[in-house]
Design an enzyme around this catalytic site. Structure first.
Site, mmCIF file in Angstrom:
data_model
loop_
_atom_site.group_PDB
_atom_site.id
_atom_site.type_symbol
_atom_site.label_atom_id
_atom_site.label_comp_id
_atom_site.label_asym_id
_atom_site.label_seq_id
_atom_site.Cartn_x
_atom_site.Cartn_y
_atom_site.Cartn_z
ATOM 1 N N ASP A 8 0.892 -1.167 0.000
ATOM 2 C CA ASP A 8 0.000 0.000 0.000
ATOM 3 C C ASP A 8 0.933 1.221 0.000
ATOM 4 O O ASP A 8 2.119 1.115 0.315
ATOM 5 C CB ASP A 8 -0.860 -0.059 1.269
ATOM 6 C CG ASP A 8 -1.526 1.262 1.584
ATOM 7 O OD1 ASP A 8 -2.216 1.797 0.708
ATOM 8 O OD2 ASP A 8 -1.320 1.765 2.706
ATOM 9 N N ASP A 10 -0.189 5.166 0.851
ATOM 10 C CA ASP A 10 -0.453 6.200 1.855
ATOM 11 C C ASP A 10 -0.554 5.610 3.261
ATOM 12 O O ASP A 10 -1.385 4.769 3.521
ATOM 13 C CB ASP A 10 -1.732 6.946 1.491
ATOM 14 C CG ASP A 10 -1.569 7.709 0.186
ATOM 15 O OD1 ASP A 10 -2.353 7.463 -0.741
ATOM 16 O OD2 ASP A 10 -0.624 8.505 0.077
#
Ligand code: XBP
Ligand code: MG
Length: 265
Positions: A8, A10
């Site tokens: 991922d 953010d």
């Protein structure tokens, strides 16, 4: 057998939300003279809605029911022009976000580059699965890592539904022609973990100030960050905690050997 790590962006690669996305949203709102300014704490609430465009729609419908799109009468929430309005605002916001990333102001979290480098040296493939736009993801990878390390950068609207839907992860697996059983996901948030688990991915969570109190049931390991030799991490939980804490020499940072160990049943 473990073949790839899927990250991922953010909150996982870097703490991009508080000083990146939130600031960019506020600059776009100021440009439009909307008088909206998302505080650090309030943004933490809004972050429960993945997706910047979805987040703005949520904000308008939940918190600004009387807001009218400039030049229109009637509540924005009922306006056929709301999508267009949000899209325009999001474009402005993304430009500001790209400026912030280009400035180098937002550093990678501890251990991210070290683990990626070690994983590549061990022959593992790397990929990205994120809700933010491809431009945003790419800008951070170019600025702080090496874009060529990532076989797939799956981002934003490439899939019809955002996290917690698993679509972005299943898209990444398809592109890499890998089974979930051959990959390990790294996430920072509850929606992100739900998406990875729904794609049958073993998942390691590194929490941050916005997500530390969220539910991470199902994560194999929950850490405050990935750690560095001179900056130890804390184990906060996870089904495979004993595998990591028991390793000789303590558990001060996650190594690629730990990743293989965690992955082995
Ligand atoms: C986190 C998100 C994104 C960002 C904002 O993505 O939910 O929406 O908050 O970026 P990740 P956009 O999956 O990397 O944690 O405004 O481009 O959506
Ligand atoms: Mg995240």
């Amino acid at each position: 057998m473990l073949k790839a790590l899927i990250f991922d962006v953010d909150g996982t690669l870097a703490d991009t939300e508080q000083q990146g996305h939130r600031v960019a949203f506020n600059r776009a709102f100021a440009d439009e003279g909307l008088g909206w300014d998302w505080s650090v704490d309030f943004y933490g609430e809004l972050l429960k809605v993945p997706g910047g465009k979805e987040r703005m729609r949520h904000f308008i419908t939940q918190y600004k029911p009387d807001f009218q799109i400039p030049g229109e009468t009637g509540p924005a929430a009922d306006s056929p022009g709301l999508d267009e309005f949000i899209k325009k605002l999001h474009k402005q916001k993304t430009n500001y976000y790209l400026e912030i990333i280009a400035s180098g102001a937002i550093e990678l979290r501890p251990g991210v580059e070290r683990l990626m480098q070690a994983a590549r040296d061990a022959g593992l493939r790397l990929a990205i699965a994120t809700t933010t736009t491809k431009a945003n993801a790419t800008s951070l990878l170019e600025k702080k890592l090496d874009l060529g390390w990532f076989e797939v950068i799956a981002a934003g609207d490439i899939v019809p539904k955002k996290k917690p839907d698993p679509a972005i992860y299943t898209y990444t697996l398809e592109k890499m022609a890998l089974n979930p059983s051959e990959c390990l996901a790294f996430e920072d948030s509850h929606p992100g973990l739900l998406a990875a688990l729904a794609a049958d991915l073993t998942t390691i969570v590194t929490v941050n100030q916005y997500t530390q109190n969220q539910d991470f049931t199902g994560a194999s390991l929950i850490l405050d960050h990935l750690g560095e030799p001179d900056h130890g991490c804390q184990v906060l939980g996870g089904a495979a905690t004993e595998k990591f804490t028991a390793k000789p020499g303590g558990n001060d940072y996650l190594t690629v050997e730990d990743v293989y160990q965690l992955f082995a049943d």
